[in-house]
Design a protein around this motif. Structure first.
Motif, PDB file in Angstrom:
ATOM      1  N   LYS A 156       0.873  -0.990  -0.096  1.00  0.00           N
ATOM      2  CA  LYS A 156       0.079   0.002  -0.011  1.00  0.00           C
ATOM      3  C   LYS A 156       0.856   1.202   0.106  1.00  0.00           C
ATOM      4  O   LYS A 156       0.761   2.239  -0.663  1.00  0.00           O
ATOM      5  CB  LYS A 156      -1.095   0.011   1.186  1.00  0.00           C
ATOM      6  CG  LYS A 156      -2.007   1.067   1.340  1.00  0.00           C
ATOM      7  CD  LYS A 156      -2.678   1.008   2.523  1.00  0.00           C
ATOM      8  CE  LYS A 156      -3.608   2.146   2.804  1.00  0.00           C
ATOM      9  NZ  LYS A 156      -4.439   2.090   3.891  1.00  0.00           N
ATOM     10  N   GLU A 157       1.896   1.187   0.881  1.00  0.00           N
ATOM     11  CA  GLU A 157       2.649   2.271   0.827  1.00  0.00           C
ATOM     12  C   GLU A 157       3.576   2.615  -0.542  1.00  0.00           C
ATOM     13  O   GLU A 157       3.894   3.701  -1.073  1.00  0.00           O
ATOM     14  CB  GLU A 157       3.911   2.328   1.987  1.00  0.00           C
ATOM     15  CG  GLU A 157       4.560   3.565   1.935  1.00  0.00           C
ATOM     16  CD  GLU A 157       5.590   3.394   3.357  1.00  0.00           C
ATOM     17  OE1 GLU A 157       5.717   4.597   4.003  1.00  0.00           O
ATOM     18  OE2 GLU A 157       6.006   2.233   3.677  1.00  0.00           O
ATOM     19  N   LYS A 158       3.927   1.567  -1.011  1.00  0.00           N
ATOM     20  CA  LYS A 158       4.418   1.434  -2.401  1.00  0.00           C
ATOM     21  C   LYS A 158       3.681   2.133  -3.501  1.00  0.00           C
ATOM     22  O   LYS A 158       4.179   2.805  -4.206  1.00  0.00           O
ATOM     23  CB  LYS A 158       5.113   0.129  -2.741  1.00  0.00           C
ATOM     24  CG  LYS A 158       6.221  -0.428  -2.043  1.00  0.00           C
ATOM     25  CD  LYS A 158       6.753  -1.810  -2.422  1.00  0.00           C
ATOM     26  CE  LYS A 158       7.989  -2.284  -1.724  1.00  0.00           C
ATOM     27  NZ  LYS A 158       8.181  -3.539  -2.233  1.00  0.00           N
ATOM     28  N   ILE A 159       2.474   1.597  -3.469  1.00  0.00           N
ATOM     29  CA  ILE A 159       1.427   2.261  -4.597  1.00  0.00           C
ATOM     30  C   ILE A 159       1.578   3.736  -4.335  1.00  0.00           C
ATOM     31  O   ILE A 159       1.135   4.488  -5.174  1.00  0.00           O
ATOM     32  CB  ILE A 159       0.289   1.443  -4.204  1.00  0.00           C
ATOM     33  CG1 ILE A 159       0.408   0.091  -5.013  1.00  0.00           C
ATOM     34  CG2 ILE A 159      -0.664   2.336  -5.045  1.00  0.00           C
ATOM     35  CD1 ILE A 159      -0.812  -0.676  -4.832  1.00  0.00           C
ATOM     36  N   PHE A 160       1.243   4.013  -3.029  1.00  0.00           N
ATOM     37  CA  PHE A 160       1.083   5.514  -2.555  1.00  0.00           C
ATOM     38  C   PHE A 160       2.342   6.379  -3.001  1.00  0.00           C
ATOM     39  O   PHE A 160       2.246   7.631  -3.404  1.00  0.00           O
ATOM     40  CB  PHE A 160       0.547   5.747  -1.045  1.00  0.00           C
ATOM     41  CG  PHE A 160       0.275   7.159  -0.683  1.00  0.00           C
ATOM     42  CD1 PHE A 160      -1.124   7.629  -1.019  1.00  0.00           C
ATOM     43  CD2 PHE A 160       1.238   8.081  -0.094  1.00  0.00           C
ATOM     44  CE1 PHE A 160      -1.410   9.109  -1.039  1.00  0.00           C
ATOM     45  CE2 PHE A 160       0.766   9.104   0.132  1.00  0.00           C
ATOM     46  CZ  PHE A 160      -0.428   9.895  -0.160  1.00  0.00           C
ATOM     47  N   LEU A 161       3.459   5.912  -2.715  1.00  0.00           N
ATOM     48  CA  LEU A 161       4.585   6.543  -3.110  1.00  0.00           C
ATOM     49  C   LEU A 161       4.654   6.827  -4.438  1.00  0.00           C
ATOM     50  O   LEU A 161       5.170   7.672  -5.035  1.00  0.00           O
ATOM     51  CB  LEU A 161       5.938   6.012  -2.432  1.00  0.00           C
ATOM     52  CG  LEU A 161       6.179   6.168  -1.130  1.00  0.00           C
ATOM     53  CD1 LEU A 161       7.144   5.082  -0.531  1.00  0.00           C
ATOM     54  CD2 LEU A 161       6.703   7.497  -0.963  1.00  0.00           C
ATOM     55  N   SER A 162       4.309   5.662  -5.359  1.00  0.00           N
ATOM     56  CA  SER A 162       4.576   5.607  -6.610  1.00  0.00           C
ATOM     57  C   SER A 162       3.248   6.780  -7.324  1.00  0.00           C
ATOM     58  O   SER A 162       3.705   7.582  -8.232  1.00  0.00           O
ATOM     59  CB  SER A 162       4.150   4.260  -7.204  1.00  0.00           C
ATOM     60  OG  SER A 162       4.883   3.540  -6.753  1.00  0.00           O
ATOM     61  N   LEU A 163       2.336   6.532  -6.874  1.00  0.00           N
ATOM     62  CA  LEU A 163       1.268   7.716  -7.327  1.00  0.00           C
ATOM     63  C   LEU A 163       1.903   9.142  -6.915  1.00  0.00           C
ATOM     64  O   LEU A 163       1.548   9.940  -7.616  1.00  0.00           O
ATOM     65  CB  LEU A 163       0.080   7.418  -6.499  1.00  0.00           C
ATOM     66  CG  LEU A 163      -1.191   8.247  -6.861  1.00  0.00           C
ATOM     67  CD1 LEU A 163      -1.489   7.680  -8.374  1.00  0.00           C
ATOM     68  CD2 LEU A 163      -2.481   7.811  -5.914  1.00  0.00           C
ATOM     69  N   PHE A 164       2.367   9.295  -5.434  1.00  0.00           N
ATOM     70  CA  PHE A 164       2.806  10.500  -5.290  1.00  0.00           C
ATOM     71  C   PHE A 164       4.041  11.179  -6.215  1.00  0.00           C
ATOM     72  O   PHE A 164       3.901  12.256  -6.663  1.00  0.00           O
ATOM     73  CB  PHE A 164       3.609  10.541  -3.940  1.00  0.00           C
ATOM     74  CG  PHE A 164       3.894  11.872  -3.176  1.00  0.00           C
ATOM     75  CD1 PHE A 164       3.088  12.972  -3.159  1.00  0.00           C
ATOM     76  CD2 PHE A 164       5.267  11.913  -2.862  1.00  0.00           C
ATOM     77  CE1 PHE A 164       3.785  14.053  -2.517  1.00  0.00           C
ATOM     78  CE2 PHE A 164       5.806  13.235  -2.567  1.00  0.00           C
ATOM     79  CZ  PHE A 164       5.213  14.246  -2.260  1.00  0.00           C
ATOM     80  N   PHE A 165       4.861  10.280  -6.519  1.00  0.00           N
ATOM     81  CA  PHE A 165       5.966  10.504  -7.404  1.00  0.00           C
ATOM     82  C   PHE A 165       5.428  10.879  -8.839  1.00  0.00           C
ATOM     83  O   PHE A 165       5.892  11.933  -9.412  1.00  0.00           O
ATOM     84  CB  PHE A 165       6.933   8.995  -7.701  1.00  0.00           C
ATOM     85  CG  PHE A 165       7.791   9.351  -8.634  1.00  0.00           C
ATOM     86  CD1 PHE A 165       8.949  10.218  -8.239  1.00  0.00           C
ATOM     87  CD2 PHE A 165       8.076   8.553  -9.605  1.00  0.00           C
ATOM     88  CE1 PHE A 165      10.028  10.420  -9.322  1.00  0.00           C
ATOM     89  CE2 PHE A 165       9.251   8.544 -10.480  1.00  0.00           C
ATOM     90  CZ  PHE A 165      10.010   9.431 -10.103  1.00  0.00           C
ATOM     91  N   GLY A 166       4.703  10.187  -9.270  1.00  0.00           N
ATOM     92  CA  GLY A 166       4.025  10.580 -10.698  1.00  0.00           C
ATOM     93  C   GLY A 166       3.276  11.793 -10.745  1.00  0.00           C
ATOM     94  O   GLY A 166       3.387  12.551 -11.727  1.00  0.00           O
ATOM     95  N   ILE A 167       2.420  11.830  -9.876  1.00  0.00           N
ATOM     96  CA  ILE A 167       1.570  13.269  -9.711  1.00  0.00           C
ATOM     97  C   ILE A 167       2.483  14.440  -9.369  1.00  0.00           C
ATOM     98  O   ILE A 167       2.147  15.489 -10.002  1.00  0.00           O
ATOM     99  CB  ILE A 167       0.402  13.165  -8.510  1.00  0.00           C
ATOM    100  CG1 ILE A 167      -0.621  12.202  -9.137  1.00  0.00           C
ATOM    101  CG2 ILE A 167      -0.036  14.433  -8.259  1.00  0.00           C
ATOM    102  CD1 ILE A 167      -1.632  11.911  -8.240  1.00  0.00           C
ATOM    103  N   SER A 168       3.443  14.071  -8.695  1.00  0.00           N
ATOM    104  CA  SER A 168       4.705  15.358  -8.435  1.00  0.00           C
ATOM    105  C   SER A 168       5.216  15.675  -9.743  1.00  0.00           C
ATOM    106  O   SER A 168       5.323  16.906 -10.185  1.00  0.00           O
ATOM    107  CB  SER A 168       5.652  15.058  -7.423  1.00  0.00           C
ATOM    108  OG  SER A 168       4.958  14.737  -6.165  1.00  0.00           O
ATOM    109  N   ILE A 169       5.682  14.708 -10.510  1.00  0.00           N
ATOM    110  CA  ILE A 169       6.300  14.962 -11.862  1.00  0.00           C
ATOM    111  C   ILE A 169       5.280  15.654 -12.745  1.00  0.00           C
ATOM    112  O   ILE A 169       5.586  16.782 -13.120  1.00  0.00           O
ATOM    113  CB  ILE A 169       6.666  13.700 -12.359  1.00  0.00           C
ATOM    114  CG1 ILE A 169       8.037  13.047 -11.766  1.00  0.00           C
ATOM    115  CG2 ILE A 169       7.396  14.084 -13.857  1.00  0.00           C
ATOM    116  CD1 ILE A 169       8.434  11.827 -12.288  1.00  0.00           C
ATOM    117  N   PHE A 170       4.182  15.282 -12.898  1.00  0.00           N
ATOM    118  CA  PHE A 170       3.289  15.807 -13.752  1.00  0.00           C
ATOM    119  C   PHE A 170       2.666  17.085 -13.256  1.00  0.00           C
ATOM    120  O   PHE A 170       2.263  17.926 -14.372  1.00  0.00           O
ATOM    121  CB  PHE A 170       2.138  14.827 -14.353  1.00  0.00           C
ATOM    122  CG  PHE A 170       2.618  13.810 -15.045  1.00  0.00           C
ATOM    123  CD1 PHE A 170       3.153  14.002 -16.485  1.00  0.00           C
ATOM    124  CD2 PHE A 170       3.056  12.502 -14.523  1.00  0.00           C
ATOM    125  CE1 PHE A 170       3.794  13.069 -17.066  1.00  0.00           C
ATOM    126  CE2 PHE A 170       3.472  11.385 -15.458  1.00  0.00           C
ATOM    127  CZ  PHE A 170       3.923  11.736 -16.465  1.00  0.00           C
TER     128      PHE A 170
END
Length: 155
Positions: A45-59
């Motif tokens: 769950k934390e990996k998914i949230f970190l990945s989502l946070f990473f992508g949204i931050s980039i875009f």
């Protein structure tokens, strides 16, 4: 909290590899803080949230032009333009979620697999703007030399 700072710093660095800064030759290095943050995550769950946070931050950083277009031509307030741009950012984040979840397993198999998997993933998924990160990574010498193997669309 440190994991989120690593992921955010990586997103900011990735922004430097894109236009107008064009530091694409450092793009792979800019992913290292995000990889570290994902590898330190305790559960899926934390990996998914970190990945989502990473992508949204980039875009959120790189789709600023799209947000400004919504704001200017739609005559909407800035906060509403960001809200309307959020689904676009989330959709574009899909390759990051898949990639960052697969990264630890790919890295265990072979150190080169993550470098090859991400550009292939972004070229195969139906993204709205497929040229952003994948083009930056595809222009690195390692992947340019692999065109004979993957073909023009694969690299």
């Amino acid at each position: 909290m440190k994991k989120y700072l690593f992921v955010l710093s990586s997103a900011i660095l990735i922004t430097l590899s894109l236009y107008p800064f064009n530091l694409s030759f450092l793009a792979f290095l800019f992913f290292i803080p995000a990889f570290y943050g994902i590898l330190k995550a305790e559960n899926l769950k934390e990996k998914i949230f970190l990945s989502l946070f990473f992508g949204i931050s980039i875009f959120a950083l790189n789709f600023f032009w799209a947000i400004k277009t919504i704001e200017f031509y739609g005559k909407l307030p800035a906060f509403l333009s960001y809200i309307l741009g959020l689904p676009l950012s989330i959709w574009q984040t899909l390759p990051f979620i898949i990639f960052l979840l697969a990264f630890p397993y790919l890295l265990k198999k072979n150190i080169i697999l993550p470098a090859i998997f991400f550009p292939l993933l972004t070229n195969l998924l139906p993204l709205i703007f497929p040229y952003s990160i994948s083009s930056t990574l595809s222009s690195t010498p390692l992947l340019c030399k692999s065109v004979e193997i993957w073909g023009g669309m694969g690299a």
